[in-house]
Motif scaffolding. Structure first.
Motif: not given
Length: 146
Positions: A54-59, A92-94, A99-100
């Motif tokens: 998915e585009r959101s790259h989940p954690s 994770d950039p946020a 990790n994503v």
């Protein structure tokens, strides 16, 4: 459905939605695992790979929550996918402490092939349903799963 059991469910079980969902899930997982075996995947690892695409790259935490798995199970699934070169862990950039999970190019290619095999197994597993039945079942399961 395939592999009919000589044991017939008790009348009380044949009206028990929880039992019916659990049995249908077990049958679907068995068929899915068989279809995914040539790709080195099982239903759970396929699910993680699909979510990572998915585009959101989940954690890992988000994957665990979505799949209703213990986080340690997701760590093991991601470890296995990473060893196969199908996913990578990225900061994770946020939140740099997390990790994503993202798919590699190999992961994207394998996911497409595995998805086609899984869809074929689903059509076979549910061959007793009409197309409209499948659409209705999908809609009902999405409602229940939300």
């Amino acid at each position: 459905m395939t592999d009919a059991s000589p044991l017939e469910p008790a009348e009380s079980l044949s009206d028990d939605l929880s039992f019916l969902l659990a049995r249908a899930s077990a049958l679907a997982n068995a068929a899915g695992n068989a279809a995914l075996a040539p790709f080195g995947l099982k239903v759970r690892s396929y699910s993680v790979l699909a979510l990572a695409a998915e585009r959101s790259h989940p954690s890992q935490r988000e994957i665990a929550e979505f799949l209703r798995l213990d986080p340690s199970q997701v760590v093991a699934l991601v470890d296995d996918l990473q060893k196969q070169g199908l996913v990578v862990r990225e900061p994770d950039p946020a939140d740099r402490r997390a990790n994503v999970i993202a798919t590699t190019d190999d992961g994207v290619r394998l996911l497409a092939e595995a998805r086609a095999a899984l869809r074929s197994a689903e059509r076979e597993q549910h061959s007793g349903l009409t197309e409209q039945d499948r659409v209705t079942l999908g809609a009902l399961l999405r409602t229940v799963a939300d």
